[in-house]
Scaffold this active site. Structure first.
Site, short mmCIF file in Angstrom:
data_model
loop_
_atom_site.label_atom_id
_atom_site.label_comp_id
_atom_site.label_asym_id
_atom_site.label_seq_id
_atom_site.Cartn_x
_atom_site.Cartn_y
_atom_site.Cartn_z
N ASP A 1 -11.61 16.09 15.87
CA ASP A 1 -10.48 15.28 16.32
C ASP A 1 -9.53 16.22 17.04
O ASP A 1 -9.31 17.35 16.59
CB ASP A 1 -9.77 14.61 15.14
N PHE B 1 -9.64 16.60 32.11
CA PHE B 1 -9.41 15.18 31.84
C PHE B 1 -8.09 15.06 31.07
O PHE B 1 -7.46 16.06 30.74
CB PHE B 1 -10.58 14.58 31.03
N TYR C 1 -4.79 15.08 29.38
CA TYR C 1 -3.49 15.73 29.60
C TYR C 1 -3.61 17.08 30.32
O TYR C 1 -2.61 17.78 30.48
CB TYR C 1 -2.79 15.93 28.24
N ASP C 2 -4.81 17.44 30.77
CA ASP C 2 -4.99 18.75 31.40
C ASP C 2 -4.02 19.02 32.56
O ASP C 2 -3.50 20.14 32.67
CB ASP C 2 -6.44 18.93 31.88
N LYS D 1 -12.35 26.90 31.24
CA LYS D 1 -11.65 26.07 30.25
C LYS D 1 -12.38 26.13 28.90
O LYS D 1 -11.76 26.32 27.86
CB LYS D 1 -11.52 24.62 30.73
P1 IMP Z 1 -10.56 12.84 20.68
O1 IMP Z 1 -10.54 14.06 19.87
O2 IMP Z 1 -11.85 12.67 21.42
O3 IMP Z 1 -10.16 11.62 19.90
O4 IMP Z 1 -9.50 13.02 21.84
C1 IMP Z 1 -8.16 12.85 21.63
C2 IMP Z 1 -7.35 12.82 22.91
O5 IMP Z 1 -6.66 14.06 23.02
C3 IMP Z 1 -8.09 12.67 24.22
O6 IMP Z 1 -8.32 11.32 24.52
C4 IMP Z 1 -7.07 13.26 25.17
O7 IMP Z 1 -6.02 12.36 25.38
C5 IMP Z 1 -6.50 14.41 24.37
N1 IMP Z 1 -7.24 15.66 24.59
C6 IMP Z 1 -8.03 16.30 23.68
N2 IMP Z 1 -8.55 17.41 24.24
C7 IMP Z 1 -8.08 17.47 25.50
C8 IMP Z 1 -8.29 18.39 26.57
O8 IMP Z 1 -9.02 19.38 26.50
N3 IMP Z 1 -7.65 18.11 27.73
C9 IMP Z 1 -6.84 17.03 27.87
N4 IMP Z 1 -6.63 16.14 26.92
C10 IMP Z 1 -7.24 16.35 25.72
#
Ligand code: IMP
Length: 202
Positions: free
Chosen positions: A71, A154, A156-157, A176
């Protein structure tokens, strides 16, 4: 001994990353779909660790492999660590990230750089077939810029800047991955997997 790892995700990028990092271990690495698993998971934890464990435990209940789940999200200090565990759901799951990013920048208007500190966090949890559990965290520290930059990555990058002054959307995928929160957490989890295996073989 069971030599399968099921990663509780449907995300192909996450599958590619875990295969890159853990592919040299003597395990078959499967996504939930590849393992034929389809479970409804309610991510109602208050922390990244809680959510990762909720997902790993839910899948471990229906399969006999080592189950991993992650997560992740963005914490902005000035906004009391928002969007945090709600990163995906912030302003609504279907809202485009251009809008989410513009809104976060708006909320930080006039805030000086030293108070715009932020981090990407990733927790990875493991549930082993013997019931043991492990959980690790990977973090990358940075700050929220005053405008989006870059077209890579993707989410918030484009607004998350590293201390070097580059946003993570301006990095190549390789660069990255080498510094990312998820890469760090997966490499820490790899050590946990090796430790668990060593302990069980003694
Ligand atoms: P999850 O862990 O797949 O539920 O992702 C949670 C959310 O955190 C994603 O949908 C993005 O909004 C944000 N997020 C997590 N990792 C990244 C990243 O490496 N870059 C940009 N946004 C991120």
């Amino acid at each position: 001994m069971n030599k399968r790892i099921v990663f509780a995700t449907g995300n192909l990028d996450k599958m590619r990353e875990i295969r890159e990092i853990c592919g040299d271990l003597d395990y078959e690495i499967l996504s939930m779909k590849e393992a034929g698993i389809d479970v409804e998971i309610v991510e109602d934890g208050k922390t990244f660790e809680e959510n990762a464990k909720i997902k790993a435990r839910a899948v471990a209940r229906v399969c006999d492999a080592i189950v991993l789940a992650d997560d992740s999200g963005l914490e902005i200090d000035f906004l009391n660590k928002e969007p945090g565990v709600y990163s995906a759901r912030y302003m609504g799951e279907d809202t485009p990230y251009e809008k989410k990013n513009a809104e976060l920048i708006r909320r930080l208007e006039g805030v000086p750089k030293e108070k715009r500190t932020a981090r990407f966090v990733c927790a990875v949890a493991a549930v082993f077939p013997d019931g043991k559990e492990a959980c690790v965290r990977g973090v990358v520290e940075g700050y929220i810029g005053d405008r989006p930059a870059g077209t890579g990555g993707f989410g918030y990058d484009p607004i998350f800047y590293l201390p070097s002054g580059k946003s993570t959307a301006e990095l190549s995928p390789e660069d990255k991955n080498s510094i990312s929160h998820r890469g760090r957490a997966l490499r820490a989890m790899k050590k946990e997997l090796i430790n668990h295996e060593d302990l069980n073989c003694q």
